[in-house]
Design an enzyme around this catalytic site. Structure first.
Site, PDB file in Angstrom:
ATOM      1  N   ARG A   1       0.814  -1.225   0.000  1.00 40.25           N
ATOM      2  CA  ARG A   1       0.000   0.000   0.000  1.00 40.25           C
ATOM      3  C   ARG A   1       0.844   1.271   0.000  1.00 40.25           C
ATOM      4  O   ARG A   1       0.453   2.282  -0.615  1.00 40.25           O
ATOM      5  CB  ARG A   1      -0.941  -0.005   1.214  1.00 40.25           C
ATOM      6  CG  ARG A   1      -1.939   1.157   1.239  1.00 40.25           C
ATOM      7  CD  ARG A   1      -2.907   1.033   2.405  1.00 40.25           C
ATOM      8  NE  ARG A   1      -3.991   2.007   2.315  1.00 40.25           N
ATOM      9  CZ  ARG A   1      -4.185   3.005   3.182  1.00 40.25           C
ATOM     10  NH1 ARG A   1      -3.360   3.154   4.213  1.00 40.25           N
ATOM     11  NH2 ARG A   1      -5.196   3.836   3.041  1.00 40.25           N
TER      12      ARG A   1
ATOM     13  N   ILE B   1      -6.791   7.727  -1.129  1.00 39.13           N
ATOM     14  CA  ILE B   1      -6.734   6.271  -1.096  1.00 39.13           C
ATOM     15  C   ILE B   1      -7.560   5.883   0.129  1.00 39.13           C
ATOM     16  O   ILE B   1      -7.304   6.359   1.239  1.00 39.13           O
ATOM     17  CB  ILE B   1      -5.277   5.763  -1.008  1.00 39.13           C
ATOM     18  CG1 ILE B   1      -5.222   4.235  -0.988  1.00 39.13           C
ATOM     19  CG2 ILE B   1      -4.516   6.337   0.167  1.00 39.13           C
ATOM     20  CD1 ILE B   1      -3.798   3.671  -1.113  1.00 39.13           C
ATOM     21  N   SER B   2      -8.604   5.081  -0.081  1.00 39.19           N
ATOM     22  CA  SER B   2      -9.532   4.757   1.001  1.00 39.19           C
ATOM     23  C   SER B   2      -8.834   4.004   2.122  1.00 39.19           C
ATOM     24  O   SER B   2      -7.787   3.369   1.925  1.00 39.19           O
ATOM     25  CB  SER B   2     -10.701   3.914   0.475  1.00 39.19           C
ATOM     26  OG  SER B   2     -11.505   4.655  -0.407  1.00 39.19           O
ATOM     27  N   GLN B   3      -9.430   4.050   3.313  1.00 37.64           N
ATOM     28  CA  GLN B   3      -8.853   3.308   4.428  1.00 37.64           C
ATOM     29  C   GLN B   3      -8.945   1.810   4.139  1.00 37.64           C
ATOM     30  O   GLN B   3      -9.877   1.340   3.480  1.00 37.64           O
ATOM     31  CB  GLN B   3      -9.534   3.666   5.736  1.00 37.64           C
ATOM     32  CG  GLN B   3     -10.938   3.148   5.915  1.00 37.64           C
ATOM     33  CD  GLN B   3     -11.513   3.540   7.264  1.00 37.64           C
ATOM     34  OE1 GLN B   3     -12.252   4.521   7.349  1.00 37.64           O
ATOM     35  NE2 GLN B   3     -11.190   2.779   8.295  1.00 37.64           N
ATOM     36  N   PRO B   4      -7.965   1.036   4.585  1.00 35.06           N
ATOM     37  CA  PRO B   4      -7.942  -0.392   4.286  1.00 35.06           C
ATOM     38  C   PRO B   4      -9.211  -1.147   4.687  1.00 35.06           C
ATOM     39  O   PRO B   4      -9.640  -2.056   3.973  1.00 35.06           O
ATOM     40  CB  PRO B   4      -6.721  -0.881   5.068  1.00 35.06           C
ATOM     41  CG  PRO B   4      -5.806   0.300   5.082  1.00 35.06           C
ATOM     42  CD  PRO B   4      -6.714   1.482   5.245  1.00 35.06           C
TER      43      PRO B   4
END
Length: 216
Positions: free
Chosen positions: A37, A64-67
């Site tokens: 990531r 970038i979205s949270q995992p």
């Protein structure tokens, strides 16, 4: 671009955290452990935070979205190997890579030209190959339809009819819907040509899904 043992260790811890938060699909957890990531975050000063469960800026007003969000949407799609998945909002390409890791054939659309140009070169450079397109996510990709699954990675004010029409009967769409920052995550299952089952799965935060200029 380096991926160290330290990074790999951080990914294992991240996967463990997501499992504690309810992610239980082995393929999804393995994808989180596998995809580097930090390499998807342009600002190298943020790399040391890359394996925290947070969103980060990637330029062009996008994130970038949270995992957890990535893993949750992917898990709820119930992807089988070699299924065709349409992704609306390529962004950094991180979600794209996770989809590829779980075995999907990915077709992805990005509205922001700068992000599209960067990601179309970056993904293959680290071994991820998807079919990437620059264009209006609301319109989908009718020439490649139907799709087994559709994932929308930005908040939409409504569920686009064009996307519903491009979903196979029996297919699943994951889409965050709402007019403010907090979106309701919806799982749409296509039961027939004009019939759909919609399940609401909680509140998530997303940047808005953009249309082509002139089509607002």
């Amino acid at each position: 671009m380096s991926d160290t043992y330290r990074h790999k260790g951080q990914r294992k811890l991240l996967a463990k955290l997501l499992a504690e938060k309810g992610i239980n699909c082995p393929d999804v957890l393995l994808a989180i452990e596998t995809v580097p990531r930090h390499l998807f975050i342009p600002d190298t000063a943020l790399h040391k935070y890359a394996y925290e469960d947070n969103a980060f800026p990637i330029g062009s007003g996008q994130t970038i979205s949270q995992p957890y969000t990535i893993a949750f949407q992917t898990q709820m799609l119930e992807i089988k190997k070699r299924e065709k998945v349409l992704e609306i909002g390529t962004g950094s390409g991180y979600q794209t890579a996770v989809l590829l890791e779980v075995g999907a054939k990915v077709f992805s659309i990005e509205r922001q030209k700068a992000l599209f140009d960067r990601t179309k070169n970056f993904l293959p450079s680290i071994g991820y190959n998807a079919k990437l397109f620059y264009g209006d996510g609301y319109a989908g990709l009718p020439s490649f339809a139907p799709f087994d699954k559709i994932i929308v990675t930005a908040g939409a004010p409504y569920i686009p009819e064009d996307l519903l029409s491009q979903l196979k009967i029996g297919g699943i769409m994951m889409i965050p819907v709402g007019d403010d920052d907090d979106k309701i995550m919806k799982k749409v299952i296509k039961k027939g040509e004009k019939s759909f089952e919609v399940e609401e799965l909680g509140i998530f935060r997303f940047v808005p899904l953009l249309k082509e200029k002139g089509n607002d």
